[in-house]
Scaffold this active site. Structure first.
Site, PDB file in Angstrom:
ATOM      1  N   HIS A 168       0.835  -1.212   0.000  1.00  0.00           N
ATOM      2  CA  HIS A 168       0.000   0.000   0.000  1.00  0.00           C
ATOM      3  C   HIS A 168       0.868   1.260   0.000  1.00  0.00           C
ATOM      4  O   HIS A 168       2.005   1.235   0.469  1.00  0.00           O
ATOM      5  CB  HIS A 168      -0.881   0.041   1.262  1.00  0.00           C
ATOM      6  CG  HIS A 168      -2.038  -0.908   1.247  1.00  0.00           C
ATOM      7  ND1 HIS A 168      -2.271  -1.791   2.269  1.00  0.00           N
ATOM      8  CD2 HIS A 168      -3.032  -1.102   0.360  1.00  0.00           C
ATOM      9  CE1 HIS A 168      -3.368  -2.506   2.001  1.00  0.00           C
ATOM     10  NE2 HIS A 168      -3.838  -2.101   0.847  1.00  0.00           N
ATOM     11  N   CYS A 255      -2.675   0.314   9.566  1.00  0.00           N
ATOM     12  CA  CYS A 255      -3.709  -0.665   9.166  1.00  0.00           C
ATOM     13  C   CYS A 255      -4.650  -1.035  10.306  1.00  0.00           C
ATOM     14  O   CYS A 255      -5.775  -1.472  10.074  1.00  0.00           O
ATOM     15  CB  CYS A 255      -3.062  -1.964   8.704  1.00  0.00           C
ATOM     16  SG  CYS A 255      -1.529  -1.760   7.851  1.00  0.00           S
TER      17      CYS A 255
END
Ligand code: CIR
Length: 266
Positions: A168, A255
């Site tokens: 990401h 996250c």
């Protein structure tokens, strides 16, 4: 006046489930240990709470091995929340599991509902814009739909690119304050942070880039002493949390939570 990029009244987390052993990973570097992950997760949640924030702790979801990584399911902004459309098929159902929690705190909840994909881990909200990194999980159609939604709330969105082989965008960067970014050198070299103040992770400590600024703290993964020292010298208040189990699944500090200021009480 609070700074909406790092001053938050609330966070949402989800406890890891026993199915975490089946979580997605780019490379198999060992099976995560649930008990160790639970201990680290408890430290993470306690640190968020220590800042005075309310943490909405959601129960484990055994049907979704990656459910602990709640950030990927939504984007929380001052005027509303947007449910994402993960690029990983096994993670699609996590979004519906998150929806009730967001509806309990936001009046305006929208959704990426076209064919495109966006995961929250690819989105960095700064003081001046929303950066979205195209990646294996986030595509052009998803970014285009997101751009229209956030424009309604007055935000400009800039599409950037996540480096090859990096899960990401925020695997490689984090926001330290509205104008300051912690980044790996490889991501910064792409030029995407021009005009910002950028601090680099130390050589060989790239995994420290996935940190979060949450109220008075910068919460960093433990085990990256040179980056921690650099941040400390730059005046940030560092808390280090063991990330070894989540790292086996390519997860980090961002996250594990959705962070926002509630528009109405939960
Ligand atoms: C995944 O591959 O989707 C998970 N194992 C890790 C997700 C990490 N989330 C994030 O960087 N925002």
């Amino acid at each position: 006046m609070t700074d909406p990029t790092f001053e938050f009244s609330h966070a949402i987390t989800r406890r890891p489930a026993p199915s975490i052993i089946d979580g997605l990973r780019a490379q198999d570097v060992g099976t995560p240990d649930l008990d160790k992950m639970l201990a680290a997760h408890a430290h993470y949640v306690a640190t968020l709470k220590e800042t005075g924030a309310t943490v909405i702790e959601l129960p484990p979801l055994d049907a979704f091995p990656d459910g602990v990584f709640v950030e990927d399911t939504a984007l929380c902004l001052p005027k509303g929340a947007i449910l994402m459309r993960p690029g990983a098929p096994s993670r699609m159902g996590e979004v519906g599991e998150m929806e009730p929690a967001l509806r309990s705190v936001y009046d305006d909840v929208r959704q990426i509902s076209g064919n495109g994909h966006v995961e929250g881990g690819d989105i960095l909200v700064t003081g001046r814009e929303i950066l979205v990194g195209r990646s294996d999980r986030t595509d052009a159609a998803g970014v285009a739909e997101l751009r229209e939604i956030v424009a309604d709330w007055g935000h400009s969105l800039r599409e950037v690119f996540t480096p090859e082989g990096v899960l990401h965008f925020k695997t490689d960067c984090s926001l330290l304050d509205g104008e300051t970014i912690l980044s790996t050198k490889r991501l910064d070299a792409s030029g995407c942070f021009e005009g910002y103040r950028v601090l680099h992770t130390a050589e060989g400590e790239e995994a420290a880039a996935n940190s979060i600024r949450f109220n008075q703290y910068v919460i960093c993964p433990a085990g990256f002493p040179r980056t921690a020292e650099m941040l400390d010298k730059a005046g940030f208040n560092i808390v280090q949390v063991d990330n070894r189990e989540c790292a086996k699944l390519d997860g980090g500090m961002s996250c594990l939570s959705l962070r926002f200021s509630a528009t109405r009480p939960a």
